[in-house]
Design a protein around this motif. Structure first.
Motif, PDB file in Angstrom:
ATOM      1  N   THR A  37      45.214  42.945  53.316  1.00  0.00           N
ATOM      2  CA  THR A  37      44.332  44.037  52.885  1.00  0.00           C
ATOM      3  C   THR A  37      45.059  44.935  51.882  1.00  0.00           C
ATOM      4  OG1 THR A  37      43.459  43.956  55.126  1.00  0.00           O
ATOM      5  CG2 THR A  37      42.687  45.749  53.745  1.00  0.00           C
TER       6      THR A  37
ATOM      7  N   ALA B 168      45.131  43.290  48.528  1.00  0.00           N
ATOM      8  CA  ALA B 168      43.832  43.284  47.837  1.00  0.00           C
ATOM      9  C   ALA B 168      43.372  44.697  47.491  1.00  0.00           C
ATOM     10  CB  ALA B 168      42.797  42.595  48.727  1.00  0.00           C
TER      11      ALA B 168
ATOM     12  N   VAL C  83      38.032  39.794  52.572  1.00  0.00           N
ATOM     13  CA  VAL C  83      39.495  39.690  52.673  1.00  0.00           C
ATOM     14  C   VAL C  83      39.911  39.430  54.116  1.00  0.00           C
ATOM     15  CG1 VAL C  83      41.691  40.889  52.283  1.00  0.00           C
ATOM     16  CG2 VAL C  83      39.767  41.273  50.716  1.00  0.00           C
TER      17      VAL C  83
END
Ligand SMILES: Cc1cc2nc3c(=O)[nH]c(=O)nc-3n(C[C@H](O)[C@H](O)[C@H](O)COP(=O)(O)OP(=O)(O)OC[C@H]3O[C@@H](n4cnc5c(N)ncnc54)[C@H](O)[C@@H]3O)c2cc1C
Length: 383
Positions: free
Chosen positions: A90, A93, A233
């Motif tokens: 996470t 991203a 994600v």
């Protein structure tokens, strides 16, 4: 680190660190700091990170094999690892404006000194993690969050927590934002003990956020973009990872059952249990067939994640649903085949059986996955 090197390191940690202490940690409900140290020293905490942060740049295939290898020895430690990898993914991203603040944290992960995790589920919305009831409120150059997160793997042990909250101006129940909360933030506390049926050594305790202040540069998604990040994600890797944990549990159940069938004896017949009873051999064979079936399903999902196509999200959902059921089924058969020896805790089979029940209740639960799959097949909106 290549794929093969990562798997060798996971095998070495499994046999040197995890296997000898899994039973005791389970009994005591003790979080294994030794496991995290070993994973950090080996470089496996930085598995997904690119080289610039000291990582290996590995993909879903290596992640799945490493996680299954750890889970075969200790599913609690494997779940801690899985949640850490999701936290890392996470952060990787995150929106560009967070890159500068995240870089030192990612370098700490690459150096094996930082454990992360996810804190999505809330007491208010229970397993519907996509709909937090807490809300972030604007506060100078950042937000202030108060929340009751109900289960957080590695609670009190992780150095950072990816938390969800409704965006300050969010209107609908899924208008959430993701933030990174570092453990020393004022107002953050572990709000209770973890005393679960299974995965007893992964510290999945509730945590409280009481007016926690998060600076703008640790806001991981745009306002209201938490929900797509959860779906695109987190969800694919979470479903793959929980399936890998289930696979490790199934493999351990097959191996433990085979060992018992070879070593336990009917002395009056002069035979081992396995030599004596074809029904036990047949049940062991069924366990092996189901375990290899799950392994093939996971390989299929990995191929989908490596080369996404139309059915990929369906496969993501199906794989977690199937894996949760399979782990329960295979470990239940192991309990029956190993009889009183398993029931009275002489063997580690009962730990596998208890650990196996976590996958199906971790969100999205097996029931919710079926809801999603059924709706998707009928062309209905999922939310
Ligand atoms: C060991 C463990 C570790 C965890 N770690 C984390 C973590 O690190 N981070 C985190 O955010 N969360 C974590 N969780 C929380 C987890 O993801 C779930 O949110 C939690 O288990 C839900 O429990 P509940 O009692 O609130 O379920 P409830 O929501 O009360 O569900 C009760 C029942 O209703 C069913 N149900 C609910 N909604 C539907 C629906 N729409 N359709 C059909 N059936 C439905 C469920 O399947 C279940 O059988 C963890 C949980 C466990 C057990």
């Amino acid at each position: 680190m290549t794929h093969d090197e990562a798997v060798l390191k996971a095998q070495e940690i499994a046999s040197r660190v995890l296997t000898p202490s899994a039973g005791q940690n389970d009994k005591a409900g003790r979080f294994s700091t030794e496991a995290i140290e070993a994973l950090g020293e080996s470089g496996l905490l930085g598995l997904l990170l690119p080289a610039e942060f000291g990582g290996s740049g590995a993909g879903p295939r290596t992640f799945a094999v490493v996680t299954a290898t750890l889970a075969e020895a200790d599913a609690s430690a494997a779940m801690v690892y899985l949640m850490h990898i999701l936290g890392t993914a996470t952060m990787l991203a995150a929106r560009p404006s967070a890159a500068r603040a995240l870089a030192p944290i990612l370098r700490e992960i690459g150096a094996g000194r930082h454990l992360s995790t996810l804190a999505f589920s809330e007491a208010g919305s229970r397993s519907h993690f996509w709909a937090p009831v807490s809300r972030a409120h604007r506060n100078g150059n950042g937000v202030r969050i108060s929340a009751r997160k109900s289960w957080v793997t590695s609670a009190g042990h992780a150095q950072s927590y990816v938390v969800s909250a409704l965006a300050p101006e969010g209107v609908g129940p899924t208008d959430s934002t993701l933030y990174l909360l570092v453990a020393e933030t004022g107002g953050f506390s572990v709000a209770g003990p973890w005393d679960g049926l299974g995965l007893r050594a992964n510290a999945s305790a509730p945590v409280a956020l009481d007016g926690c202040e998060v600076a703008m540069d640790l806001q991981l998604t745009d306002d209201g973009a938490g929900f797509p990040a959860m779906l695109n994600v987190v969800l694919p890797l979470f479903c793959l990872g929980t399936a890998a944990v289930a696979l490790g549990l199934c493999r351990a159940a097959v191996a433990g059952t085979a060992t018992h069938l070879k070593s336990a004896r009917f002395e009056h017949l002069g035979q081992s249990l396995g030599e004596s009873l074809p029904t036990l051999r047949a049940q062991l064979a069924t366990m092996q067939i189901d375990t290899d079936g799950l392994s093939a399903r996971i390989d299929d999902l990995i191929e989908h994640l490596e080369t996404p196509r139309e059915a990929t999200m369906l496969r993501v959902l199906e794989t977690k649903a199937a894996a949760g059921e399979m782990a329960i089924s295979v470990t239940s058969t192991a309990m029956r085949v190993c009889g009183g020896a398993a029931f009275s805790k002489h063997l580690s089979i009962e730990r596998l059986f208890r650990d196996a029940h976590a996958g199906a209740v971790m969100a999205p639960t097996g029931d919710v996955l079926r809801e999603f799959i059924g709706k998707s097949l009928l062309g209905m909106p999922l939310f």
